[in-house]
Design a protein around this motif. Structure first.
Motif, PDB file in Angstrom:
ATOM      1  N   GLY A  96       0.826  -1.197   0.000  1.00  0.00           N
ATOM      2  CA  GLY A  96       0.000   0.000   0.000  1.00  0.00           C
ATOM      3  C   GLY A  96       0.861   1.248   0.000  1.00  0.00           C
ATOM      4  O   GLY A  96       0.637   2.185  -0.766  1.00  0.00           O
ATOM      5  N   PHE A  97       1.876   1.236   0.841  1.00  0.00           N
ATOM      6  CA  PHE A  97       2.772   2.385   0.897  1.00  0.00           C
ATOM      7  C   PHE A  97       3.500   2.551  -0.435  1.00  0.00           C
ATOM      8  O   PHE A  97       3.690   3.664  -0.915  1.00  0.00           O
ATOM      9  N   LEU A  98       3.877   1.419  -1.044  1.00  0.00           N
ATOM     10  CA  LEU A  98       4.545   1.489  -2.351  1.00  0.00           C
ATOM     11  C   LEU A  98       3.638   2.096  -3.419  1.00  0.00           C
ATOM     12  O   LEU A  98       4.122   2.734  -4.355  1.00  0.00           O
ATOM     13  N   GLN A  99       2.326   1.923  -3.279  1.00  0.00           N
ATOM     14  CA  GLN A  99       1.394   2.565  -4.225  1.00  0.00           C
ATOM     15  C   GLN A  99       1.580   4.083  -4.182  1.00  0.00           C
ATOM     16  O   GLN A  99       1.564   4.754  -5.204  1.00  0.00           O
ATOM     17  N   ILE A 100       1.740   4.599  -2.976  1.00  0.00           N
ATOM     18  CA  ILE A 100       1.953   6.044  -2.838  1.00  0.00           C
ATOM     19  C   ILE A 100       3.262   6.431  -3.505  1.00  0.00           C
ATOM     20  O   ILE A 100       3.339   7.420  -4.232  1.00  0.00           O
ATOM     21  N   VAL A 101       4.296   5.614  -3.270  1.00  0.00           N
ATOM     22  CA  VAL A 101       5.611   5.920  -3.846  1.00  0.00           C
ATOM     23  C   VAL A 101       5.556   5.897  -5.379  1.00  0.00           C
ATOM     24  O   VAL A 101       6.031   6.818  -6.041  1.00  0.00           O
ATOM     25  N   THR A 102       4.928   4.860  -5.947  1.00  0.00           N
ATOM     26  CA  THR A 102       4.885   4.791  -7.415  1.00  0.00           C
ATOM     27  C   THR A 102       4.067   5.949  -7.991  1.00  0.00           C
ATOM     28  O   THR A 102       4.383   6.457  -9.064  1.00  0.00           O
ATOM     29  N   THR A 103       3.022   6.358  -7.267  1.00  0.00           N
ATOM     30  CA  THR A 103       2.233   7.498  -7.750  1.00  0.00           C
ATOM     31  C   THR A 103       3.119   8.728  -7.886  1.00  0.00           C
ATOM     32  O   THR A 103       3.079   9.438  -8.894  1.00  0.00           O
ATOM     33  N   ILE A 104       3.929   8.961  -6.862  1.00  0.00           N
ATOM     34  CA  ILE A 104       4.839  10.114  -6.909  1.00  0.00           C
ATOM     35  C   ILE A 104       5.839   9.961  -8.054  1.00  0.00           C
ATOM     36  O   ILE A 104       6.097  10.906  -8.803  1.00  0.00           O
ATOM     37  N   ILE A 105       6.365   8.759  -8.225  1.00  0.00           N
ATOM     38  CA  ILE A 105       7.352   8.551  -9.294  1.00  0.00           C
ATOM     39  C   ILE A 105       6.732   8.836 -10.660  1.00  0.00           C
ATOM     40  O   ILE A 105       7.296   9.568 -11.479  1.00  0.00           O
ATOM     41  N   ILE A 106       5.543   8.281 -10.909  1.00  0.00           N
ATOM     42  CA  ILE A 106       4.906   8.500 -12.217  1.00  0.00           C
ATOM     43  C   ILE A 106       4.578   9.985 -12.406  1.00  0.00           C
ATOM     44  O   ILE A 106       4.770  10.544 -13.483  1.00  0.00           O
ATOM     45  N   THR A 107       4.105  10.626 -11.331  1.00  0.00           N
ATOM     46  CA  THR A 107       3.787  12.057 -11.421  1.00  0.00           C
ATOM     47  C   THR A 107       5.009  12.859 -11.841  1.00  0.00           C
ATOM     48  O   THR A 107       4.952  13.681 -12.767  1.00  0.00           O
ATOM     49  N   MET A 108       6.132  12.606 -11.170  1.00  0.00           N
ATOM     50  CA  MET A 108       7.330  13.378 -11.480  1.00  0.00           C
ATOM     51  C   MET A 108       7.858  13.031 -12.879  1.00  0.00           C
ATOM     52  O   MET A 108       8.324  13.902 -13.603  1.00  0.00           O
ATOM     53  N   ALA A 109       7.738  11.755 -13.245  1.00  0.00           N
ATOM     54  CA  ALA A 109       8.196  11.361 -14.585  1.00  0.00           C
ATOM     55  C   ALA A 109       7.363  12.049 -15.654  1.00  0.00           C
ATOM     56  O   ALA A 109       7.891  12.531 -16.662  1.00  0.00           O
ATOM     57  N   TYR A 110       6.062  12.133 -15.413  1.00  0.00           N
ATOM     58  CA  TYR A 110       5.206  12.786 -16.399  1.00  0.00           C
ATOM     59  C   TYR A 110       5.526  14.285 -16.487  1.00  0.00           C
ATOM     60  O   TYR A 110       5.590  14.856 -17.575  1.00  0.00           O
ATOM     61  N   ALA A 111       5.746  14.912 -15.344  1.00  0.00           N
ATOM     62  CA  ALA A 111       6.069  16.345 -15.346  1.00  0.00           C
ATOM     63  C   ALA A 111       7.339  16.587 -16.149  1.00  0.00           C
ATOM     64  O   ALA A 111       7.440  17.521 -16.945  1.00  0.00           O
ATOM     65  N   ARG A 112       8.320  15.711 -15.954  1.00  0.00           N
ATOM     66  CA  ARG A 112       9.593  15.837 -16.645  1.00  0.00           C
ATOM     67  C   ARG A 112       9.436  15.591 -18.143  1.00  0.00           C
ATOM     68  O   ARG A 112       9.926  16.356 -18.970  1.00  0.00           O
ATOM     69  N   TYR A 113       8.709  14.541 -18.471  1.00  0.00           N
ATOM     70  CA  TYR A 113       8.493  14.194 -19.875  1.00  0.00           C
ATOM     71  C   TYR A 113       7.759  15.333 -20.583  1.00  0.00           C
ATOM     72  O   TYR A 113       8.101  15.703 -21.709  1.00  0.00           O
ATOM     73  N   SER A 114       6.751  15.891 -19.912  1.00  0.00           N
ATOM     74  CA  SER A 114       5.986  16.978 -20.518  1.00  0.00           C
ATOM     75  C   SER A 114       6.893  18.150 -20.831  1.00  0.00           C
ATOM     76  O   SER A 114       6.813  18.753 -21.891  1.00  0.00           O
TER      77      SER A 114
END
Lengths: 136, 525
Positions: A96-114
């Motif tokens: 469950g905690f890892l779900q939070i971590v992956t959400t942050i990772i994908i969010t930051m990756a998307y911001a960077r990619y954009s």
């Protein structure tokens, strides 16, 4: 999908030629409004769509699958989820905690990619319709 | 329990209300245009709006409901918070930028972009009003429970009076401040909320020597469930049916968040798509921090207060966080935590009221009744009248729902949003052929099936914990309808489109797609 057309499908009014800008025909119709049909089939826009899809599609599938896995395991594999990992902290709580971590990772990756791949391409497409007055 | 210190609690709360009202008053511009009232003139930065987004989203359901659900049900309570964090990825990648580029004030702007205006706008407004009301009733019920604890008000009449006061104050925020004032309230509240939960978390975990494992250990000793409280299944593991209920809830949480009307409307307060993206990035960070802290607070309450004491307190599960605050910091901390929780309720309800009133005034009054020919001053006047009406409805509903778990009630609002809005939004943004008929079918199909399934669910009748425990017309066995109504709405939208109706307008579709991705034609920079 519509067939690929050359970047200008109907007669567009020629843009003002400038000295420092490479001259390309602006995708603007007779009334000075953007010609959306022509933009939609322009190479720059199709490239933008491809770039958007390349990130969003796999990322969305990935995070939804990961979340659904977590939910299904919680519902139907309670035994596995309650295996202790660190002291009393079990697999389920960690996952469950890892779900939070992956959400942050994908969010930051998307911001960077954009910033790197999408925004410059958006600017390119916007340049197709921007007249000289607007650029000033 | 707190009778002697009512004065402290009340004054902390009173100071907050006065301070925010003053700020709202200062922030509100004298000459209010429609754009000021609905979207704060699109003048907020991505960072400000991101914080306000988390303020809008982190409701009493999150703070009181989730910490209580964790403190009593352990793992099964924790599930809520995961869905609510992951959900922001949908908002980030699929919705926020396109919504900012294609719409002006409401969700109806986007749904009706390439469809026949009047029926689609009316449908979007109906969905917005129903969802907002559900959400608000949940918040108001939370206010009642909180005040029961804070002021030691046990009589239903006393709590009803308190709910009415909350309703009146939030309508004031909206009337005086419009979107700008409301956004500042959200920002102040979000900062206060995050600060207080993080400090409480650091303090709690410090008490257990910064060892989460030993905290859980202690928690299991204080729960009547023992070790089982750390495993899935306490609340939802009893039967196959309850497991499906659990999956249904999880679906509603993850799909509903990015389609809540008051969250969607927030994206219009920033000047362009890049700022909209930035706001979701900020909001996601705030969510991640907040829900990690709530996990600690929930188990902390279980360890220090004990599950039994929480369930038997006035306010039930919702009182876990306040009770914990009292335990570790006495009346002063209790006062602060209650004031923050109260501020949370006020701010969220104000945001909802604004959304509902904007939707009615902009979509129904201006575009359906007046055919788009109205002056902005009239539109804003109608919005204000609507805000008052919505406030009254929410007060009445809140009094009726007083005593239910807030997180549970809110989950129903999420199911509604995920059923009525998400399929429609996704289709209209990403599916070329989608037409007016498909839009209407998916909005009304999702909305009515969801409402009906809720009415005939155990949440309303037939069991001890339902709203009307004495009658039984619960034909539908699940308490959260998402697993049925969300796919149904997708299917309805698909069938409505392929089975006929007018063809989608390719020119409008081109405009929407280009504008959605690039902002060309939106006048945004």
């Amino acid at each position: 999908m519509t067939k690929a057309l050359p970047s200008v499908s109907r007669p567009a009014t020629p843009g003002f030629a400038t000295f420092d800008e490479p001259s390309h025909s602006l995708l603007i119709d007779g009334d000075g409004e953007p010609d959306f049909g022509a933009i939609q089939t322009s190479d720059d826009f199709l490239d933008l769509k491809r770039r958007v899809k390349r990130f969003i599609l796999p990322a969305t599938v990935l995070f939804l699958a990961w979340y659904v896995t977590f939910v299904l395991l919680s519902a139907y594999a309670a035994g596995f989820m309650s295996t202790p990992l660190f002291g009393t902290v079990n697999v389920g709580l960690t996952m469950g905690f890892l779900q939070i971590v992956t959400t942050i990772i994908i969010t930051m990756a998307y911001a960077r990619y954009s910033k790197r791949k999408l925004d410059p391409q958006v600017d390119k497409v916007r340049a197709l319709v921007e007249t000289d007055e607007e650029l000033a | 329990m707190t009778g002697a210190n009512t004065a402290i609690n009340l004054s902390v709360f009173g100071i907050f209300v006065l301070l925010t009202l003053y700020i709202v008053y200062r922030a509100s511009t004298r000459n209010v245009s429609a754009s000021d009232y609905y979207a704060a003139g699109s003048s907020f930065t991505g960072t400000q709006n991101g914080i306000a987004l988390s303020g809008d989203f982190l409701s009493a359901a999150s703070f009181l409901g989730i910490s209580g659900a964790i403190a009593v049900n352990g793992y099964d309570g924790f599930m809520y918070s995961i869905g609510w964090v992951v959900a922001w990825l949908i908002g980030l990648m699929l919705i926020s930028e396109r919504l900012r580029n294609t719409g002006r004030f409401t969700m109806g702007d986007v749904m009706a972009f390439r469809m026949r205006q009047r029926p689609v706008r009316a449908a979007a407004a109906n969905a917005t009003l129903v969802i907002s009301l559900f959400y608000m009733i949940a918040q108001m019920a939370g206010a009642g429970g909180l005040m029961a604890l804070l002021l030691d008000v046990h009589s239903k009449v006393g709590q009803a009076v308190i709910i009415a006061v909350v309703g009146i104050v939030m309508v004031l925020y909206v009337l005086v401040g419009g979107m700008k004032g409301t956004t500042w309230v959200q920002i102040i509240k979000a900062v206060l909320l995050i600060l207080s939960v993080s400090m409480l978390t650091i303090f709690l975990i410090g008490k257990f020597g910064f060892d989460f494992s030993s905290m859980l250990d202690r928690a299991t000793q204080r729960s009547p469930l023992g070790e089982a409280v750390l495993s899935p299944g306490v609340k939802y593991g009893a039967s196959d049916l309850s497991k499906i209920d659990f999956i249904s809830l999880a679906l509603a949480l993850v799909l509903g968040t990015a389609s809540l009307p008051h969250v969607l409307m927030r994206f219009y307060t920033v000047p362009n798509a890049r700022e909209a993206r930035k706001s979701v990035v900020w909001a996601t960070w705030m969510m991640a921090i907040f829900y990690s802290c709530i996990l600690v607070i929930g188990f902390g309450a279980m360890a220090l207060v004990g599950s039994d004491k929480i369930t038997s307190a006035p306010g039930g599960e919702n009182s876990a966080a306040p009770l914990l605050a009292f335990q570790v910091g006495g009346t002063v901390l209790l006062g602060i935590v209650c004031a923050v929780a109260f501020a949370t309720i006020l701010a969220v309800v104000a945001g909802l009221t604004l959304t509902a009133s904007a939707s009615f005034a902009h979509d129904v009054y201006a575009n359906v009744i007046k055919h788009g020919e109205t002056n902005p001053a009239d539109e804003v006047r109608v919005a204000r009248i609507t805000a008052v009406c919505v406030g009254v409805l929410a007060i009445v509903g809140g009094i009726a729902a007083n005593g239910q778990n807030v997180a549970f009630l809110v989950a129903l609002a999420f199911a509604l949003a995920a059923s009525a809005n998400l399929p429609t939004l996704l289709y209209s943004l990403f599916w070329k052929r989608f037409n007016t008929r498909g839009t209407l079918w998916s909005i009304y199909g999702g909305l009515t099936s969801c409402v009906l399934l809720i009415v005939f669910s155990p949440a309303i009748s037939g069991s001890k914990s339902s709203m009307f425990p004495d009658v039984d017309f619960a034909f539908f066995p699940l308490s959260n309808p998402g697993i049925v109504s969300i796919p149904l709405s997708f299917l309805a939208g698909f069938l409505g489109t392929v089975l006929g109706g007018e063809k989608a307008d390719p020119a409008k579709q081109a405009e929407m797609e280009v504008r959605g991705l690039t902002g060309i034609g939106s006048g945004l920079r």
